[in-house]
Design a protein around this motif. Structure first.
Motif, PDB file in Angstrom:
ATOM      1  N   TRP A 149       0.504  -1.284  -0.303  1.00 12.54           N
ATOM      2  CA  TRP A 149      -0.124   0.234   0.229  1.00 12.54           C
ATOM      3  C   TRP A 149       0.803   1.184   0.167  1.00 12.54           C
ATOM      4  O   TRP A 149       0.747   2.391  -0.532  1.00 12.54           O
ATOM      5  CB  TRP A 149      -0.496   0.001   1.901  1.00 12.54           C
ATOM      6  N   TRP A 150       2.032   1.317   1.096  1.00 17.34           N
ATOM      7  CA  TRP A 150       2.699   2.339   1.515  1.00 17.34           C
ATOM      8  C   TRP A 150       3.569   3.074  -0.265  1.00 17.34           C
ATOM      9  O   TRP A 150       3.495   3.359  -0.621  1.00 17.34           O
ATOM     10  CB  TRP A 150       3.618   2.664   2.039  1.00 17.34           C
ATOM     11  N   LEU A 151       3.896   1.624  -1.097  1.00 13.79           N
ATOM     12  CA  LEU A 151       4.515   1.625  -2.620  1.00 13.79           C
ATOM     13  C   LEU A 151       3.851   2.534  -3.164  1.00 13.79           C
ATOM     14  O   LEU A 151       3.670   3.596  -3.962  1.00 13.79           O
ATOM     15  CB  LEU A 151       5.201   0.551  -3.396  1.00 13.79           C
ATOM     16  N   TYR A 152       2.446   2.035  -3.444  1.00 17.44           N
ATOM     17  CA  TYR A 152       1.086   1.788  -3.880  1.00 17.44           C
ATOM     18  C   TYR A 152       0.973   3.965  -4.176  1.00 17.44           C
ATOM     19  O   TYR A 152       0.907   4.635  -5.302  1.00 17.44           O
ATOM     20  CB  TYR A 152       0.304   1.434  -4.387  1.00 17.44           C
ATOM     21  N   ALA A 153       0.685   4.154  -2.947  1.00 16.68           N
ATOM     22  CA  ALA A 153       0.296   5.140  -2.437  1.00 16.68           C
ATOM     23  C   ALA A 153       1.415   6.377  -2.786  1.00 16.68           C
ATOM     24  O   ALA A 153       0.919   7.462  -3.425  1.00 16.68           O
ATOM     25  CB  ALA A 153      -0.021   4.952  -0.855  1.00 16.68           C
TER      26      ALA A 153
END
Length: 102
Positions: free
Chosen positions: A42-46
């Motif tokens: 999620w962090w990499l995507y966000a």
């Protein structure tokens, strides 16, 4: 250890016939890895982090000595199917935690 006792079935050891939240609570190591995996994805995507920034390559790992890439690449899921299948596999491997412990 707080885990429910293992139950022997005709198919082998079965501690969690229903699955769900109860399984995750009784498998803290698996739950931690699932949380880290999903959180990192999620962090990499966000943050829109490009795959090249975390992926492993010979040049970056060996020549540039960026050894941290061995760790970050294992959390870099840039395709939803890749993330789903890896998460499903990790969840299923959690049965080993019932047998060997955390």
């Amino acid at each position: 250890t707080g885990c429910t006792p293992l139950r022997k079935t005709s198919a082998g050891v079965d501690n969690h016939s229903r699955g769900g939240l109860r399984v995750l609570i009784s498998r803290p190591g698996t739950s931690l890895m699932l949380g880290l995996n999903l959180g990192a994805a999620w962090w990499l995507y966000a943050k829109s982090v490009p795959v090249e920034r975390v992926a492993v390559s010979y040049e970056k790992f060996v020549v540039s000595k960026e050894y941290w890439r061995a760790w970050t690449a294992s959390f870099a899921h840039y395709d939803i199917m890749h993330l789903l299948f890896n998460t499903m596999s990790l969840y299923n491997l959690g049965a080993l935690e019932d047998i060997y412990g955390t």
